[in-house]
Design an enzyme around this catalytic site. Structure first.
Site, PDB file in Angstrom:
ATOM      1  N   GLY A 130       7.362   4.308   4.030  1.00  9.61           N
ATOM      2  CA  GLY A 130       7.957   5.494   4.617  1.00  9.61           C
ATOM      3  C   GLY A 130       9.464   5.330   4.703  1.00  9.61           C
ATOM      4  O   GLY A 130      10.058   4.484   4.031  1.00  9.61           O
ATOM      5  N   LEU A 145       0.816  -1.210   0.000  1.00 12.84           N
ATOM      6  CA  LEU A 145       0.000   0.000   0.000  1.00 12.84           C
ATOM      7  C   LEU A 145       0.849   1.258   0.000  1.00 12.84           C
ATOM      8  O   LEU A 145       0.450   2.287  -0.535  1.00 12.84           O
ATOM      9  CB  LEU A 145      -0.931   0.008   1.220  1.00 12.84           C
ATOM     10  CG  LEU A 145      -1.966  -1.117   1.280  1.00 12.84           C
ATOM     11  CD1 LEU A 145      -2.758  -1.036   2.571  1.00 12.84           C
ATOM     12  CD2 LEU A 145      -2.897  -1.057   0.079  1.00 12.84           C
ATOM     13  N   GLY A 146       2.014   1.211   0.617  1.00 13.90           N
ATOM     14  CA  GLY A 146       2.864   2.393   0.687  1.00 13.90           C
ATOM     15  C   GLY A 146       4.085   2.134   1.529  1.00 13.90           C
ATOM     16  O   GLY A 146       4.298   1.036   2.057  1.00 13.90           O
ATOM     17  N   ASP A 178      -3.102  14.442  10.824  1.00 14.34           N
ATOM     18  CA  ASP A 178      -3.269  14.194   9.389  1.00 14.34           C
ATOM     19  C   ASP A 178      -4.688  13.715   9.099  1.00 14.34           C
ATOM     20  O   ASP A 178      -4.903  12.768   8.348  1.00 14.34           O
ATOM     21  CB  ASP A 178      -2.239  13.168   8.901  1.00 14.34           C
ATOM     22  CG  ASP A 178      -2.158  13.114   7.369  1.00 14.34           C
ATOM     23  OD1 ASP A 178      -2.706  14.023   6.719  1.00 14.34           O
ATOM     24  OD2 ASP A 178      -1.562  12.168   6.849  1.00 14.34           O
TER      25      ASP A 178
END
Length: 780
Positions: free
Chosen positions: A494, A491-492, A634
């Site tokens: 960092g 998904l992603g 966020d």
């Protein structure tokens, strides 16, 4: 110098120079007045589907224009109207070709240009783009002044689309191609609704409190009412129809008007408000200068109005321009009261006058008395001095602008000198520019600990003391067998971790009775797995364990749940819920508001009740976090997940997903910030509190009621968004707010505006937001 001229008052009409309701003549696509050579396209499927076949109700060729590739921002149909035109309506059809074709563009965007070089994107009065279904006559509200038009078909499906088009409007004889003015201001009178007197449809540039290079509400054909707080348009804010200024910061209002060619001006009509009971009057006088070629003429036309303190009606004031010839005008309007407001400005002109050429001829036969060389030398010297002065002024402005941008970037990297964490900054002692030069660390490195930041996000932030008080026994999540996690998708990622979508075999049985997951009869379920990379630092490892400790404490139906962990060996993993309907941003952007049209065409839709229910759930989840003194930092629709029943759970995956990378502003390669959702004090002072989460909640509400069709402040660049936060800090009424979404009830938009209050104590709490929103669901 001209004497003051007579005032001519005309009765208030319902329209300006052009009536958009009657300016609806077909411009020549169907009947062929627009020739084939005036049509072009980015591509065509076949020579028989070229742009020349994009004519409404015509069946030549293969029945329509069809682009060669999948519709995208690069696919367009362009029409040259041949002259400046007041465009009010667009008619579209799909391909019919005698009942053998059914391809059509369900949606399209409109770009336009007055000169064929600078292209602008059309948006309606609420900031949304055009939607079209099958054969549709679509009013452009607001209308546009243009010569060139591009239609850009849009489809969310992998399918061929085709278009046939007719354009409607009338000739723009006014010839005005742009006006410049100070940005409109905000009226906040006690006991009255707030009136935003900005030019919301202006298609030029907004920079440093100025509007230039475009047209907007002063040329849209709609005049304001006697009561400026009332509007002709549905679901807009009070004061929408007017552009207005206050005399506390301006001695006068200077406006510049640029035309397509040199004209002989007879008069200027200015529609002004005169509601003197609210400190608003028509202008007391106006001075207009003319530029026929390259320099401004020294002698202006001056005009003084006869003020009327008995009739509060808005009215046209007609200013005699004395047949002066020019291509540009500069007019200074002087205040008669605290406020001055205009809703329409138009010009009347005749054939080009020849008095300028006559003056030149007379000058050429003047006898030379020997002083001419001296006069020419003096004039040349004066011109050179003026050029030097102008150069120095422009250079200073450039240096100041570069310095200001540099200082803002420094503020973003070193914002905490004036109050990071929970300390209330002393604004009177510390200005943003003083803070800019601090050597304090970035906000993410202060005493507010980032949680879930290891994998690229920074969901909940709490005081360091709260984190340090936790021990391993506070982790209530059980150790899950790592081999039962089956990777499906990344998904992603960092700096030190990644987020994976996985299937967790046997997870409901593993969690046992009371599991938050639906019963899948032994089948695997989708989960989000946050994994620490092997090359992570020891500090990142400690932070990851702290994330687990904190997440294990959270237990709320509207907060994503930590289900289990894998920490007995490397890599460290935490397993959280993943909702089958994905994130709220993607969910809403693929839907339209529920109507008979959506039902008839099987278009995915949501109801207003659904939107309100979503808003209540998010406020409930944030109320829970606030009760624990947690700060999210966020909050946005991309960080809200939905299940099949439209239950929302607040999460944190947005920052780590490439899909939403444009929502974050990168600072010198170090950090990314969701500046379009951040409160001004978070950007300028590094101050993150529950109150700054409330600000972000207001933006999230705005996203919901625009169905996530556009990014907040989509017309502003990242740098302009940051500059706008400075306007909030200075609080001089020049800050730009998000517009009222057309789907949003006025009471809810008022709630959003409270979330964006400049002063923190004026913002509502999440408890108050929840209590304010909950009755709306019951009423719907």
């Amino acid at each position: 110098m001209h004497l003051f001229l007579l005032l001519i008052l005309q009765a208030t009409a319902a329209i300006g120079q052009i009536d958009p309701a009657h300016c609806r003549y077909p411009l020549g696509m169907e009947d062929g007045r627009i020739k084939d050579d005036a049509l072009k396209a980015s591509s065509q499927w076949h020579e028989t589907t070229g742009p020349q076949y994009a004519r409404l109700n015509r069946e030549e060729g293969h029945g329509a224009w069809c682009p060669a590739a999948q519709p995208s921002v690069s696919q367009y149909l362009e029409v040259d109207l041949g002259r400046l035109t007041f465009l009010t309506v667009i008619g579209t059809q799909g391909r019919y070709i005698r009942n053998s074709g059914n391809e059509f563009a369900r949606e399209y965007r409109v770009n336009y240009s007055r000169d064929g070089k600078l292209w602008k994107s059309w948006r309606n009065r609420q900031g949304n783009e055009v939607n079209a279904y099958n054969s549709v006559i679509k009013d452009l509200r607001p209308p546009i002044v243009t010569r060139y038009v591009r239609l850009l078909p849009v489809t969310r499906l992998s399918t061929t689309i085709c278009m046939r088009v007719e354009l409607y409007g009338c000739s723009w004889d006014d010839g005005l191609i742009s006006y410049s003015a100070p940005e409109g201001q905000r009226m906040q009178p006690p006991g009255y609704p707030i009136a935003n007197l900005n030019d919301s449809t202006y298609d030029g540039v907004h920079e440093r409190g100025k509007l230039f290079g475009g047209l907007g509400q002063l040329t849209d054909g709609v005049i304001g009412q006697d009561d400026f707080t009332r509007t002709h348009e549905y679901s807009v804010w009070p004061g929408y129809d007017y552009l207005g200024w206050k005399n506390d910061s301006l001695e006068h209002v200077e406006m510049e008007f640029v035309f397509d060619r040199q004209r002989n001006f007879t008069s200027m009509k200015v529609h002004s408000n005169n509601m003197f009971s609210r400190d608003v009057k028509i202008f007391s006088s106006v001075s207009c200068w003319f530029k026929p070629h390259f320099v401004w003429e020294a002698e202006p036309v001056e005009f003084r109005t006869v003020l009327d303190d008995r009739n509060p009606s808005a009215r046209y004031v007609t200013v005699d321009l004395n047949h002066r010839t020019a291509k540009s005008l500069r007019c200074r309007f002087y205040f008669a009261d605290v406020w001055m407001m205009f809703s329409e400005i138009s010009f009347q002109s005749g054939n080009k006058h020849t008095h300028v050429q006559t003056k030149v001829q007379n000058t050429s036969v003047t006898p030379d008395d020997g002083k001419t060389p001296i006069l020419i030398g003096c004039l040349v010297t004066i011109i050179l001095l003026l050029v030097i002065i102008i150069f120095l002024i422009l250079w200073c402005q450039y240096v100041c602008k570069v310095l200001e941008k540099t200082l803002i970037k420094q503020a973003l990297v070193f914002p905490t000198a004036c109050g990071g964490g929970y300390a209330e900054p002393d604004i009177t002692q510390c200005t943003p520019h003083q803070c800019f030069h601090s050597n304090a660390p970035h906000y993410a490195e202060t005493d507010i600990v980032r949680l879930q930041g290891v994998t690229g996000s920074n969901m909940y932030a709490v005081p360091a003391l709260t984190v340090d008080s936790l021990t391993r026994k506070d982790i209530s999540a059980a150790e899950f067998p790592r081999q039962q996690l089956i990777f499906r998708e990344k998904l992603g990622e960092g700096q030190f971790g990644e987020v994976h979508l996985c299937e967790a075999e046997g997870l409901p049985e593993f969690l046992g009775e009371g599991s938050p997951l639906p019963d899948r009869d032994g089948h695997s379920v989708l989960v989000a797995v946050k994994q620490l990379r092997a090359d992570a630092t020891s500090q990142a490892r400690n932070d990851f364990l702290k994330e687990i400790k904190i997440m294990s404490r959270l237990n709320d139906p509207n907060i994503i749940r930590l289900l289990c962990v894998c920490v007995s060996s490397d890599p460290l993993c935490m397993v959280t819920e993943y909702m089958e309907n994905g994130d709220l941003n993607m969910f809403l952007s693929q839907r339209e508001i529920e109507s008979t049209l959506t039902h008839a065409n099987n278009i995915p839709s949501v109801s207003l009740s659904d939107l309100l229910h979503m808003a209540v759930q998010i406020s409930s989840g944030m109320k829970y976090l606030a009760s624990l003194n947690f700060v999210h930092r966020d909050l946005a629709t991309r960080n809200c997940l939905l299940d099949r029943r439209l239950t929302i759970k607040i999460a944190d995956f947005g920052m780590s997903r490439n899909l939403y990378s444009s929502d974050y502003y990168r600072i010198q390669g170090r950090a990314v910030l969701p500046i379009r959702w951040m409160a001004w004090e978070s950007i300028l002072l590094g101050k993150f509190t529950t109150a700054s989460d409330v600000w972000a909640f207001g933006v999230t509400l705005w996203e919901i009621f625009t169905l996530c069709k556009e990014q907040p402040y989509s017309l502003l660049s990242d740098e302009q968004v940051i500059e706008n936060t400075g306007e909030f800090f200075r609080n001089q009424g020049r800050q730009i707010f998000l517009y009222a979404p057309p789907l949003c009830p006025p009471s809810l938009f008022e709630l959003m505006m409270r979330c964006w209050s400049r002063d923190i104590p004026d913002r509502p709490t999440f408890e108050g937001l929840y209590q304010a929103l909950k009755p709306h669901v019951n009423q719907s």
